[in-house]
Scaffold this motif. Structure first.
Motif, PDB file in Angstrom:
ATOM      1  N   UNK A 303       0.722  -1.160   0.013  1.00 39.67           N
ATOM      2  CA  UNK A 303       0.166   0.056   0.029  1.00 39.67           C
ATOM      3  C   UNK A 303       0.767   1.383  -0.090  1.00 39.67           C
ATOM      4  N   UNK A 304       2.238   1.122  -0.282  1.00 37.84           N
ATOM      5  CA  UNK A 304       2.809   2.394  -0.075  1.00 37.84           C
ATOM      6  C   UNK A 304       3.624   2.564   1.173  1.00 37.84           C
ATOM      7  N   UNK A 305       4.347   3.678   1.145  1.00 41.94           N
ATOM      8  CA  UNK A 305       5.397   3.936   2.268  1.00 41.94           C
ATOM      9  C   UNK A 305       4.897   5.312   2.977  1.00 41.94           C
ATOM     10  N   UNK A 306       3.835   5.944   2.640  1.00 41.16           N
ATOM     11  CA  UNK A 306       3.388   6.959   3.405  1.00 41.16           C
ATOM     12  C   UNK A 306       4.244   8.331   2.778  1.00 41.16           C
ATOM     13  N   UNK A 307       4.603   8.387   1.665  1.00 43.68           N
ATOM     14  CA  UNK A 307       5.487   9.326   1.240  1.00 43.68           C
ATOM     15  C   UNK A 307       6.825   9.233   1.350  1.00 43.68           C
ATOM     16  N   UNK A 313       3.825   9.574  -4.499  1.00 47.43           N
ATOM     17  CA  UNK A 313       2.935   9.598  -3.314  1.00 47.43           C
ATOM     18  C   UNK A 313       1.695   9.050  -3.486  1.00 47.43           C
ATOM     19  N   UNK A 314       1.073   8.654  -2.318  1.00 46.53           N
ATOM     20  CA  UNK A 314      -0.554   8.025  -2.443  1.00 46.53           C
ATOM     21  C   UNK A 314      -0.853   7.907  -0.761  1.00 46.53           C
ATOM     22  N   UNK A 315      -2.155   7.825  -1.018  1.00 51.30           N
ATOM     23  CA  UNK A 315      -3.034   7.848   0.543  1.00 51.30           C
ATOM     24  C   UNK A 315      -2.612   6.260   1.201  1.00 51.30           C
ATOM     25  N   UNK A 316      -1.306   6.231   1.689  1.00 50.57           N
ATOM     26  CA  UNK A 316      -1.058   4.799   2.177  1.00 50.57           C
ATOM     27  C   UNK A 316      -1.851   4.980   3.639  1.00 50.57           C
ATOM     28  N   UNK A 317      -1.899   5.966   4.325  1.00 47.40           N
ATOM     29  CA  UNK A 317      -2.621   5.883   5.827  1.00 47.40           C
ATOM     30  C   UNK A 317      -4.207   5.693   5.669  1.00 47.40           C
ATOM     31  N   UNK A 318      -4.821   6.290   4.554  1.00 46.26           N
ATOM     32  CA  UNK A 318      -6.292   6.298   4.496  1.00 46.26           C
ATOM     33  C   UNK A 318      -6.452   4.629   3.940  1.00 46.26           C
ATOM     34  N   UNK A 319      -5.561   4.220   3.032  1.00 52.13           N
ATOM     35  CA  UNK A 319      -5.836   2.866   2.413  1.00 52.13           C
ATOM     36  C   UNK A 319      -5.756   1.899   3.641  1.00 52.13           C
ATOM     37  N   UNK A 320      -4.457   1.913   4.427  1.00 54.62           N
ATOM     38  CA  UNK A 320      -4.504   1.095   5.597  1.00 54.62           C
ATOM     39  C   UNK A 320      -5.589   1.200   6.601  1.00 54.62           C
ATOM     40  N   UNK A 321      -6.208   2.262   6.835  1.00 51.42           N
ATOM     41  CA  UNK A 321      -7.190   2.278   7.825  1.00 51.42           C
ATOM     42  C   UNK A 321      -8.448   1.704   7.210  1.00 51.42           C
ATOM     43  N   UNK A 336       1.500  -3.901   3.451  1.00 57.58           N
ATOM     44  CA  UNK A 336       3.029  -4.051   3.393  1.00 57.58           C
ATOM     45  C   UNK A 336       3.454  -2.690   2.696  1.00 57.58           C
ATOM     46  N   UNK A 337       4.559  -2.095   3.530  1.00 61.48           N
ATOM     47  CA  UNK A 337       5.217  -0.814   3.104  1.00 61.48           C
ATOM     48  C   UNK A 337       6.604  -1.291   2.582  1.00 61.48           C
ATOM     49  N   UNK A 348      10.258   7.071  11.064  1.00 61.97           N
ATOM     50  CA  UNK A 348       9.282   7.789  10.465  1.00 61.97           C
ATOM     51  C   UNK A 348       8.080   6.975   9.868  1.00 61.97           C
ATOM     52  N   UNK A 349       8.427   5.916   9.337  1.00 64.18           N
ATOM     53  CA  UNK A 349       7.348   5.028   8.738  1.00 64.18           C
ATOM     54  C   UNK A 349       6.389   4.634   9.979  1.00 64.18           C
ATOM     55  N   UNK A 350       7.127   3.811  10.872  1.00 67.44           N
ATOM     56  CA  UNK A 350       6.332   3.540  12.098  1.00 67.44           C
ATOM     57  C   UNK A 350       5.547   4.437  12.730  1.00 67.44           C
ATOM     58  N   UNK A 351       6.067   5.683  12.893  1.00 68.86           N
ATOM     59  CA  UNK A 351       5.214   6.931  13.099  1.00 68.86           C
ATOM     60  C   UNK A 351       4.075   7.099  12.459  1.00 68.86           C
ATOM     61  N   UNK A 352       4.180   6.934  10.792  1.00 67.54           N
ATOM     62  CA  UNK A 352       3.036   7.401  10.236  1.00 67.54           C
ATOM     63  C   UNK A 352       2.003   6.113  10.142  1.00 67.54           C
ATOM     64  N   UNK A 353       2.571   4.848   9.979  1.00 68.19           N
ATOM     65  CA  UNK A 353       1.548   4.037   9.692  1.00 68.19           C
ATOM     66  C   UNK A 353       1.212   2.931  10.840  1.00 68.19           C
ATOM     67  N   UNK A 354       2.113   3.081  11.802  1.00 65.07           N
ATOM     68  CA  UNK A 354       1.708   2.095  12.920  1.00 65.07           C
ATOM     69  C   UNK A 354       2.743   0.857  12.889  1.00 65.07           C
TER      70      UNK A 354
END
Length: 415
Positions: A303-307, A313-321, A336-337, A348-354
């Motif tokens: 689903x990407x790497x949250x920029x 770029x794509x809406x990784x966080x929104x897709x994951x939710x 999967x990032x 930074x990745x973990x901060x953004x996507x958990x």
């Protein structure tokens, strides 16, 4: 009999029924149309209308899609569930993302999002495992699981591929993954790679005391994929990997049924997704592709790497939710990032996507100055530091592999 024309497919006051599939579109009308006229044509073409006014009976008219909320370049379309064959994703997509993508009435059209009703979702199995793989297969607790792809992605012999896997596994990586274009080439045949990689996995498990697994790419024609799924099960694998977009959703559904017979999880590689979703104003969003993948039954999807990383770029966080959220009782999906990650980007990745994710690095493991084993250690150390909320520089003081990775890449995003 009543006449059915484009105007009959738009109702500004429409309230969709709970049983209807509602799709949101971004629409740029052709110069001679406004968004209402374009949305009416989208609803018509994707259900039971055409360019000519039709004389139809009431029962047929009841199957019309209805466009509504058409303003500011957006519109929604509600589809009655009777339009769809239960559990047939190819047929559904032929409706909601088919001919409408090429209509002259629109300059650009993008399927942004879908609100999937139980009436449609009930025809699909969803994932067998979803995010539960982190604990059920790996016992990973609160940390993300990790994966790597041997690099170069093609060209390694079977023995070289298995050795890379062994070095990564013993360094702390959970999953070895084939890349999207490695299947059954002469330099690394599928059957040999499966056998030798799982043998290396077994040695790594014995040495480390940790569970390890292998995402072997079974992508091919549908019959061959099913044969390969059987082979993975017989060899003692836990997963198969499918290039879900290039293979097609119908074949993914076939693989899902066969995997349930064997208790195998499915890792979805999204190669070719950008042909649909990269242009912001046309095609099908990655959000919708991820939704389709969940209904069809994959357990992981990229689903990407949250920029972060090397991909657009794509809406990784929104897709994951959305992948985590309830969907009429379906299991969730593990995001999967991947794509240009290295240890310096992990906090930074973990901060953004958990932490309920899989972190995959290819070059960020194998490009380590001390090789794959050290690169695997560095990635695992970065994950552990992020989960424990310890700054990487501080953690690197007592972990030389991480220190070397930070000296090499810092926290820069590759291109």
């Amino acid at each position: 009999m009543t006449g059915l024309s484009y105007e009959d497919f738009y109702d500004p006051a429409y309230e969709p029924a709970a049983s209807e599939l509602v799709c949101e579109f971004a629409i740029e009308p052709a110069p001679e149309f406004d968004v209402v006229a374009a949305a009416s044509r989208v609803a018509s073409e994707s259900s039971n209308g055409t360019w000519a006014t039709l004389q139809v009976s009431g029962d047929v008219a009841d199957l019309s899609a209805t466009a509504f909320d058409a303003e500011d370049g957006r519109a929604r379309v509600a589809y009655p569930p009777a339009l769809f064959e239960a559990g047939n994703m190819a047929q559904i997509l032929s409706c909601i993302a088919g001919n409408i993508m090429g209509m002259k009435a629109v300059e650009r059209i993008r399927l942004l999002d879908c609100d999937w009703p139980a009436s449609v979702v009930d025809g699909f199995p969803g994932p067998q495992f979803g995010t539960a793989v982190r604990e059920e297969i790996f016992g990973a607790g609160d940390r993300p699981i990790t994966a790597t792809v041997p690099k170069p992605k093609v060209g390694l012999s079977t023995a070289q591929h298995a050795e890379v896997g062994y070095q990564a596994w013993t360094g702390g990586i959970d999953l070895l993954k084939d890349d999207e274009n490695l299947t059954d080439q002469a330099f690394n045949p599928f059957a040999d790679r499966l056998a030798e990689s799982l043998a290396a996995r077994d040695r790594a498990e014995e040495e480390t005391g940790e569970r390890k697994s292998y995402l072997v790419n079974v992508t091919a024609d549908a019959d061959t994929m099913l044969e390969r799924v059987d082979a993975v099960a017989e060899a003692g694998g836990e997963y198969v990997m499918v290039d879900v977009v290039t293979a097609g959703w119908a074949s993914v559904q076939s693989v899902r049924r066969r995997c349930e017979r064997h208790g195998l999880a499915i890792h979805a590689h999204r190669a070719m997704h950008a042909a649909f979703d990269r242009i912001d104003d046309h095609g099908v969003s990655m959000r919708v592709l991820a939704q389709v993948a969940r209904l069809c039954g994959v357990d992981h999807i990229h689903t990407g790497t949250a920029d972060l990383g090397k991909l657009a770029n794509e809406d990784t966080v929104g897709i994951n939710e959305w992948l985590y959220a309830d969907c009429h009782g379906l299991n969730d999906v593990l995001p999967v990032a991947s794509g240009g990650l290295h240890p310096g980007l992990v906090p930074t990745l973990v901060d953004r996507v958990g932490t309920n994710v899989c972190v995959q690095a290819g070059g960020g493991v194998h490009g380590h100055p001390d090789g794959t084993h050290a690169g695997a250690k560095a990635l695992r150390q970065a994950v552990d530091a992020a989960v424990d909320d310890v700054p990487l520089d501080e953690y690197a003081d007592s972990h030389p592999e991480l220190a070397a990775a930070l000296d090499t890449w810092g926290s820069e995003t590759p291109r």
